[in-house]
Write a protein that holds these residues in place. Structure first.
Motif, PDB file in Angstrom:
ATOM      1  N   ASN A   1       0.838  -1.196   0.000  1.00 41.66           N
ATOM      2  CA  ASN A   1       0.000   0.000   0.000  1.00 41.66           C
ATOM      3  C   ASN A   1       0.872   1.245   0.000  1.00 41.66           C
ATOM      4  N   SER A   2       0.270   2.370  -0.320  1.00 42.31           N
ATOM      5  CA  SER A   2       0.983   3.654  -0.324  1.00 42.31           C
ATOM      6  C   SER A   2       2.293   3.554  -1.082  1.00 42.31           C
ATOM      7  N   LEU A   3       2.224   2.988  -2.257  1.00 41.43           N
ATOM      8  CA  LEU A   3       3.435   2.753  -3.038  1.00 41.43           C
ATOM      9  C   LEU A   3       4.096   4.059  -3.446  1.00 41.43           C
ATOM     10  N   LYS A   4       5.422   3.997  -3.502  1.00 38.78           N
ATOM     11  CA  LYS A   4       6.246   5.152  -3.859  1.00 38.78           C
ATOM     12  C   LYS A   4       7.083   4.799  -5.095  1.00 38.78           C
ATOM     13  N   PRO A   5       7.507   5.798  -5.842  1.00 38.50           N
ATOM     14  CA  PRO A   5       8.362   5.502  -7.005  1.00 38.50           C
ATOM     15  C   PRO A   5       9.606   4.697  -6.634  1.00 38.50           C
ATOM     16  N   GLU A   6      10.131   4.899  -5.439  1.00 39.57           N
ATOM     17  CA  GLU A   6      11.321   4.159  -5.024  1.00 39.57           C
ATOM     18  C   GLU A   6      11.041   2.687  -4.725  1.00 39.57           C
ATOM     19  N   ASP A   7       9.785   2.288  -4.756  1.00 36.04           N
ATOM     20  CA  ASP A   7       9.445   0.865  -4.621  1.00 36.04           C
ATOM     21  C   ASP A   7       9.561   0.129  -5.958  1.00 36.04           C
ATOM     22  N   THR A   8       9.819   0.855  -7.021  1.00 35.08           N
ATOM     23  CA  THR A   8       9.962   0.242  -8.332  1.00 35.08           C
ATOM     24  C   THR A   8      11.134  -0.731  -8.346  1.00 35.08           C
ATOM     25  N   ALA A   9      10.860  -1.960  -8.732  1.00 30.19           N
ATOM     26  CA  ALA A   9      11.879  -3.013  -8.730  1.00 30.19           C
ATOM     27  C   ALA A   9      11.261  -4.303  -9.252  1.00 30.19           C
ATOM     28  N   VAL A  10      12.116  -5.281  -9.472  1.00 31.31           N
ATOM     29  CA  VAL A  10      11.654  -6.649  -9.663  1.00 31.31           C
ATOM     30  C   VAL A  10      11.575  -7.284  -8.284  1.00 31.31           C
ATOM     31  N   TYR A  11      10.435  -7.862  -7.972  1.00 31.05           N
ATOM     32  CA  TYR A  11      10.207  -8.478  -6.678  1.00 31.05           C
ATOM     33  C   TYR A  11      10.293  -9.990  -6.799  1.00 31.05           C
ATOM     34  N   TYR A  12      11.054 -10.572  -5.888  1.00 33.39           N
ATOM     35  CA  TYR A  12      11.277 -12.006  -5.874  1.00 33.39           C
ATOM     36  C   TYR A  12      10.791 -12.610  -4.561  1.00 33.39           C
ATOM     37  N   CYS A  13      10.177 -13.767  -4.650  1.00 34.09           N
ATOM     38  CA  CYS A  13       9.909 -14.508  -3.416  1.00 34.09           C
ATOM     39  C   CYS A  13      10.956 -15.606  -3.277  1.00 34.09           C
ATOM     40  N   ALA A  14      11.174 -16.013  -2.039  1.00 37.06           N
ATOM     41  CA  ALA A  14      12.198 -17.000  -1.733  1.00 37.06           C
ATOM     42  C   ALA A  14      11.732 -17.872  -0.584  1.00 37.06           C
ATOM     43  N   ALA A  15      12.255 -19.094  -0.537  1.00 38.64           N
ATOM     44  CA  ALA A  15      11.850 -20.054   0.489  1.00 38.64           C
ATOM     45  C   ALA A  15      13.068 -20.644   1.176  1.00 38.64           C
ATOM     46  N   GLU A  16      12.999 -20.754   2.498  1.00 39.70           N
ATOM     47  CA  GLU A  16      14.061 -21.365   3.290  1.00 39.70           C
ATOM     48  C   GLU A  16      13.445 -22.420   4.187  1.00 39.70           C
ATOM     49  N   TRP A  17      13.954 -23.647   4.094  1.00 36.57           N
ATOM     50  CA  TRP A  17      13.417 -24.750   4.888  1.00 36.57           C
ATOM     51  C   TRP A  17      13.648 -24.487   6.370  1.00 36.57           C
ATOM     52  N   ARG A  18      12.567 -24.516   7.145  1.00 35.94           N
ATOM     53  CA  ARG A  18      12.591 -24.326   8.594  1.00 35.94           C
ATOM     54  C   ARG A  18      13.299 -23.017   8.993  1.00 35.94           C
ATOM     55  N   GLY A  19      13.151 -22.032   8.169  1.00 33.11           N
ATOM     56  CA  GLY A  19      13.790 -20.767   8.481  1.00 33.11           C
ATOM     57  C   GLY A  19      12.965 -19.901   9.427  1.00 33.11           C
ATOM     58  N   TRP A  20      13.634 -18.903   9.993  1.00 35.12           N
ATOM     59  CA  TRP A  20      12.940 -18.005  10.924  1.00 35.12           C
ATOM     60  C   TRP A  20      12.485 -16.729  10.240  1.00 35.12           C
ATOM     61  N   GLY A  21      12.935 -16.521   9.016  1.00 34.45           N
ATOM     62  CA  GLY A  21      12.542 -15.317   8.295  1.00 34.45           C
ATOM     63  C   GLY A  21      13.699 -14.339   8.169  1.00 34.45           C
ATOM     64  N   SER A  22      14.814 -14.832   7.692  1.00 35.98           N
ATOM     65  CA  SER A  22      16.034 -14.027   7.605  1.00 35.98           C
ATOM     66  C   SER A  22      15.913 -12.921   6.569  1.00 35.98           C
ATOM     67  N   ASN A  23      16.661 -11.840   6.808  1.00 41.60           N
ATOM     68  CA  ASN A  23      16.765 -10.772   5.817  1.00 41.60           C
ATOM     69  C   ASN A  23      17.990 -10.966   4.914  1.00 41.60           C
ATOM     70  N   GLN A  24      18.676 -12.083   5.065  1.00 45.60           N
ATOM     71  CA  GLN A  24      19.848 -12.395   4.252  1.00 45.60           C
ATOM     72  C   GLN A  24      19.454 -13.337   3.122  1.00 45.60           C
TER      73      GLN A  24
END
Length: 124
Positions: free
Chosen positions: A84-107
């Motif tokens: 929501n409230s999208l900004k021009p700086e949000d322009t990008a290619v967005y990727y989803c990723a999956a990690e087995w039994r992960g905690w939700g890393s930002n790496q």
């Protein structure tokens, strides 16, 4: 092996909203932490949001906190990113990723599987 397919990207005006979806193959989706990352032209890939495999903990980049929401539907093998409230700086290619039994890393390096990406363009 898990295959991830993103959809929902597009062109939107600043202040608008989009909802990205990422559907996963396989029967063990609930065992994966799911993350969203993005990459703008000429920039490094950056973390956007993540959701742990259990307990439903969520994590967000400061730049999207309060505007984006990550959620999952294990019955549908799908993770969503409501933007929501999208900004021009949000322009990008967005990727989803999956990690087995992960905690939700930002790496990004810890994630096991990646989708092909979906383009989000926010006009000013």
């Amino acid at each position: 092996q898990v295959q991830l397919v993103e959809s929902g990207g597009g062109l939107v005006q600043a202040g608008g909203s989009l909802r990205l979806s990422c559907i996963a193959s396989g029967r063990t989706f609930s065992g994966y932490a799911m993350g969203w990352f993005r990459q703008a032209p000429g920039k490094e890939r950056e973390f956007v949001a993540a959701l742990s495999w259990s307990a439903g903990r969520t994590y967000y980049a400061d730049s999207v906190k309060g505007r984006f929401t990550i959620s999952r539907d294990n019955a549908e093998n799908t993770v969503y990113l409501q933007m929501n409230s999208l900004k021009p700086e949000d322009t990008a290619v967005y990727y989803c990723a999956a990690e087995w039994r992960g905690w939700g890393s930002n790496q990004g390096d810890v994630y096991d599987y990646w989708g092909q990406g979906t383009q989000v363009t926010v006009s000013s």
